[in-house]
Design an enzyme around this catalytic site. Structure first.
Site, mmCIF file in Angstrom:
data_model
loop_
_atom_site.group_PDB
_atom_site.id
_atom_site.type_symbol
_atom_site.label_atom_id
_atom_site.label_comp_id
_atom_site.label_asym_id
_atom_site.label_seq_id
_atom_site.Cartn_x
_atom_site.Cartn_y
_atom_site.Cartn_z
ATOM 1 N N GLU A 20 0.329 2.671 7.252
ATOM 2 C CA GLU A 20 1.688 2.321 6.784
ATOM 3 C C GLU A 20 1.682 2.008 5.274
ATOM 4 O O GLU A 20 2.419 1.158 4.792
ATOM 5 C CB GLU A 20 2.265 1.117 7.555
ATOM 6 C CG GLU A 20 2.278 1.264 9.057
ATOM 7 C CD GLU A 20 3.408 2.125 9.597
ATOM 8 O OE1 GLU A 20 4.303 2.493 8.811
ATOM 9 O OE2 GLU A 20 3.387 2.440 10.805
HETATM 10 C C1 FAD Z 1 -6.465 5.054 12.548
HETATM 11 C C2 FAD Z 1 -5.507 5.686 11.593
HETATM 12 C C3 FAD Z 1 -4.267 6.112 12.045
HETATM 13 C C4 FAD Z 1 -3.384 6.745 11.180
HETATM 14 N N1 FAD Z 1 -2.191 7.249 11.653
HETATM 15 C C5 FAD Z 1 -1.443 8.050 10.855
HETATM 16 C C6 FAD Z 1 -0.321 8.766 11.389
HETATM 17 O O1 FAD Z 1 0.030 8.625 12.561
HETATM 18 N N2 FAD Z 1 0.348 9.617 10.569
HETATM 19 C C7 FAD Z 1 0.006 9.792 9.265
HETATM 20 O O2 FAD Z 1 0.661 10.577 8.584
HETATM 21 N N3 FAD Z 1 -1.045 9.115 8.714
HETATM 22 C C8 FAD Z 1 -1.777 8.265 9.485
HETATM 23 N N4 FAD Z 1 -2.867 7.603 8.957
HETATM 24 C C9 FAD Z 1 -3.210 7.802 7.572
HETATM 25 C C10 FAD Z 1 -3.004 6.574 6.708
HETATM 26 O O3 FAD Z 1 -1.636 6.354 6.518
HETATM 27 C C11 FAD Z 1 -3.783 6.805 5.420
HETATM 28 O O4 FAD Z 1 -5.160 6.702 5.759
HETATM 29 C C12 FAD Z 1 -3.425 5.817 4.327
HETATM 30 O O5 FAD Z 1 -2.115 6.047 3.876
HETATM 31 C C13 FAD Z 1 -4.387 5.903 3.143
HETATM 32 O O6 FAD Z 1 -4.594 7.213 2.745
HETATM 33 P P1 FAD Z 1 -6.091 7.744 2.562
HETATM 34 O O7 FAD Z 1 -6.831 7.453 3.793
HETATM 35 O O8 FAD Z 1 -6.035 9.143 2.100
HETATM 36 O O9 FAD Z 1 -6.697 6.840 1.430
HETATM 37 P P2 FAD Z 1 -6.547 7.040 -0.181
HETATM 38 O O10 FAD Z 1 -5.152 7.326 -0.493
HETATM 39 O O11 FAD Z 1 -7.585 8.042 -0.566
HETATM 40 O O12 FAD Z 1 -6.951 5.627 -0.667
HETATM 41 C C14 FAD Z 1 -8.296 5.176 -0.796
HETATM 42 C C15 FAD Z 1 -8.260 3.840 -1.564
HETATM 43 O O13 FAD Z 1 -7.710 4.047 -2.872
HETATM 44 C C16 FAD Z 1 -6.586 3.208 -3.056
HETATM 45 N N5 FAD Z 1 -5.579 3.918 -3.842
HETATM 46 C C17 FAD Z 1 -5.038 5.140 -3.589
HETATM 47 N N6 FAD Z 1 -4.123 5.439 -4.518
HETATM 48 C C18 FAD Z 1 -4.071 4.399 -5.368
HETATM 49 C C19 FAD Z 1 -3.314 4.105 -6.533
HETATM 50 N N7 FAD Z 1 -2.368 4.908 -7.004
HETATM 51 N N8 FAD Z 1 -3.535 2.942 -7.147
HETATM 52 C C20 FAD Z 1 -4.451 2.078 -6.681
HETATM 53 N N9 FAD Z 1 -5.181 2.277 -5.584
HETATM 54 C C21 FAD Z 1 -4.999 3.431 -4.941
HETATM 55 C C22 FAD Z 1 -6.088 2.861 -1.650
HETATM 56 O O14 FAD Z 1 -5.349 1.674 -1.629
HETATM 57 C C23 FAD Z 1 -7.381 2.791 -0.887
HETATM 58 O O15 FAD Z 1 -7.959 1.534 -1.052
HETATM 59 C C24 FAD Z 1 -3.735 6.911 9.812
HETATM 60 C C25 FAD Z 1 -4.972 6.446 9.356
HETATM 61 C C26 FAD Z 1 -5.864 5.860 10.228
HETATM 62 C C27 FAD Z 1 -7.196 5.429 9.710
#
Ligand code: FAD
Length: 602
Positions: free
Chosen positions: A410
């Site tokens: 979220e």
């Molecule tokens: C169990 C699980 C269920 C999920 N369910 C869904 C679902 O139903 N539908 C769906 O669409 N997604 C889903 N997700 C995805 C989830 O919403 C994303 O994992 C989340 O939004 C983070 O994206 P990412 O994993 O690519 O991390 P990244 O975006 O790569 O982030 C990695 C780190 O970098 C930080 N970061 C990234 N950008 C910035 C910035 N601009 N400034 C500072 N810090 C930053 C983040 O805060 C984090 O600490 C799910 C994830 C999990 C693990």
């Protein structure tokens, strides 16, 4: 509680307007209908979820699906869905309490429930056409179909609008062909419908589509294997691949390029509901921890008698109480604003959309605060259990693992921290929240000579309320100066934004608890709220520390010389108590109550 139109505070305005305790909604204000709903959900959780924890932990995805169907039979999947689309048509507070009380058994079920009722269903109820709503929402509300939400991609997580999934219109214009890869999709393993976001041509923004999924006729959709996760083990999480998936053109949600807006608004609702979904876990962890601590003896003494353990019990209970106070306060604001818009002629759909959007700041604040509290609560729960806490045979281990995800999905907590301050600044620029006036006033105050009168704090919680007013000044001073200094480039100063968001979060959470306690003390008597008063004071004391620390680091980072000295002096003034509370006493009082009741009892 009847709320007049003029009484409804706008999103973010808590910072510049004094909220009276009688104007906030508290869990003690639940209507008879809401109380019945709460009891029904608790009973369901106790019967269908908690006894089967071992099966959830053993990745029994079929059980998740089966319990979802049972929840549907009781109407829980359609609590917020209007009756004409097969739901119960209940208000936002009822939706929140359903998410709250259904969530403590296992994060697996809670995630499946949240993904279906929130981000899997809401985009259609909020943005769907009448035909789309008639066709899909009854199926989702009754559990005939389950929904999923496919936004994230391998290369597009926090940067959600950067997805590479494409949607190409067919030659006859009757359908779109979707190609791409989504990952981390909750409920993918058993859903019949996905809200899929894809880009049309070189559009700046993605577009949302309702995509049906039938395993027996997959239409180019294939699923990856179930992910092996740290927690929420029986929540189905898979990759989804689209290979020339044909979607009728009429399944586009809202308009072309509107997907990012849909995604963000669905997430606003998802965020506050996620906060709710982290509440009952905390209550249950506190209860389980104190029961263990009362029984476990070391040095011939129940460990709950040790001050080191009392600190934990008191703080765990306090955070749960505070999170609950703030979550239901915001939920009722949303419910009232929806009602207000409907009364002004908006459709339910428009009213709900705008009502939630209005409080996007509070939704982000709650998501961050409560997701971190549940993690901390579970962590201390493990510590109270000692070595047993590390064992899979006791409940703390999975509670800790399940809690961890709430800080990631979220929108990560980093993104939400930046969002809440960013949105506040935007609202100020649009004239929706006057930050500039109050910020200038604080600066003028700083130039003046402080009053040396001893204030009269004889009234219950009056010093605490005066402290909240000062913390708001601290925020306005720091954030106001930062906006003046950096203008729109402030968004590049992330450490500053993070610090400012911590201040904002603490103010909202502390104020919510104080107002709830004050309201209840006025109507039920001060004596009945003894420990709640202690919790409000304890939380505030710690909030003041955070404001001081974060304010100081911010000021030092962007102000120099006289300006820096003046602001640091102001910060000192705004974080100074006249009468410091004895927090050791406060913690003892709270812990003794929890110990004697042998459960979370507020
Ligand atoms: C169990 C699980 C269920 C999920 N369910 C869904 C679902 O139903 N539908 C769906 O669409 N997604 C889903 N997700 C995805 C989830 O919403 C994303 O994992 C989340 O939004 C983070 O994206 P990412 O994993 O690519 O991390 P990244 O975006 O790569 O982030 C990695 C780190 O970098 C930080 N970061 C990234 N950008 C910035 C910035 N601009 N400034 C500072 N810090 C930053 C983040 O805060 C984090 O600490 C799910 C994830 C999990 C693990």
């Amino acid at each position: 509680m009847e709320t007049k139109q003029k009484d409804i505070i706008r999103g973010g305005q808590f910072l510049i307007k004094e909220t009276l305790s009688e104007d906030i909604f508290t869990p003690e204000d639940f209507s008879e209908e809401q109380k019945m709903m709460k009891e029904a959900v608790i009973e369901f959780n106790d019967r269908e979820i908690i006894p089967h924890k071992a099966r959830f932990e053993a990745k029994d995805y079929a059980l998740t699906e089966e319990v979802m169907r049972k929840a549907a039979e009781l109407g829980f999947l359609g609590v917020s869905v209007p009756e004409e689309y097969g739901g119960l048509g209940m208000g936002f507070v009822s939706t929140m309490l359903t998410c709250d009380y259904i969530s403590s058994g296992t994060g697996s079920f809670s995630t499946a429930f949240g993904a279906h009722t929130g981000i899997g269903t809401m985009p259609i109820t909020l943005y769907g056409t009448e035909e789309q709503k008639q066709k899909y929402v009854p199926k989702l509300a009754t559990g005939e179909w389950f929904g999923a939400y496919a936004l994230t991609e391998p290369g597009a997580g926090s940067d959600a609008n950067s997805g590479k999934t494409t949607a190409k219109i067919s030659d006859d214009g009757k359908s779109y062909v979707i190609n791409g890869q989504k990952m981390w999709i909750s409920n993918a393993g058993f859903c019949s419908l996905m809200i899929v976001f894809a880009r049309i041509e070189d559009d700046k923004n993605i577009t949302g589509f309702i995509v049906e999924y039938d395993k027996d006729s997959p239409n180019g959709i294939t699923l990856g294997e179930e992910e092996h996760k740290l927690g929420i083990r029986a929540s189905s999480t898979r990759q989804v691949f689209f290979n020339d998936t044909v979607v009728p053109a009429e399944n586009m949600l809202a308009g072309r390029g509107e997907g990012f807006k849909i995604a963000m608004n669905a997430l606003n609702i998802g965020r506050i509901k996620l906060a709710a979904a982290c509440l009952d876990s905390q209550r249950r962890i506190v209860s389980t921890a104190v029961q263990y601590a009362n029984e476990r003896k070391q040095f011939k003494t129940p460990i709950s008698d040790f001050g080191a353990i009392k600190v934990k019990l008191a703080e765990m209970a306090t955070n749960a109480y505070v999170g609950e106070s703030a979550s239901y306060r915001a939920a009722k604001n949303i419910e009232d604003r929806i009602a207000m818009r409907q009364a002004a002629g908006n459709t339910h759909q428009e009213a709900e959309l705008k009502g939630v959007e209005e409080y996007a700041i509070e939704c982000s604040i709650l998501k961050v605060a409560v997701s971190e509290d549940v993690q901390h609560c579970a962590d201390e729960g493990i510590q109270i259990f000692g070595g047993m806490g590390f064992s899979e045979d006791t409940p703390m281990e999975s509670a800790w693992r399940d809690a961890r995800i709430a800080r990631i999905y979220e929108g990560t907590n980093e993104i939400n921290r930046m969002l809440c301050v960013g949105m506040l600044v935007k609202k100020a620029m649009k004239g929706h929240v006057d930050l500039l006036g109050p910020a200038m006033k604080v600066q003028e105050d700083l130039m003046g000579i402080p009053s040396f009168d001893t204030p009269d704090f004889s009234e219950l919680l009056s010093e605490e309320k005066s402290m909240i007013a000062k913390l708001k000044k601290a925020f306005l001073m720091v954030a106001g100066a930062a906006v003046q200094k950096f203008g729109p480039a402030l968004e590049e100063h992330q450490q500053l934004l993070m610090a400012a968001s911590d201040i904002l979060i603490e103010i909202y959470m502390a104020e919510s608890a104080i107002l709830r306690t004050e309201k209840n003390a006025k109507r039920f008597g001060e004596k009945s709220q003894k420990e709640q008063i202690a919790m409000s004071k304890l939380y505030l004391y710690q909030a003041v520390d955070i404001v001081e620390k974060k304010g100081k680091e911010s000021i030092i980072s962007f102000a120099e010389g006289d300006e820096q000295r003046m602001m640091l002096m102001g910060l000192k003034r705004f974080t100074k108590y006249v009468n410091y509370p004895d927090i050791v006493d406060l913690r003892n009082e709270i812990a003794e109550k929890v110990k004697s009741e042998n459960k979370y009892c507020f």
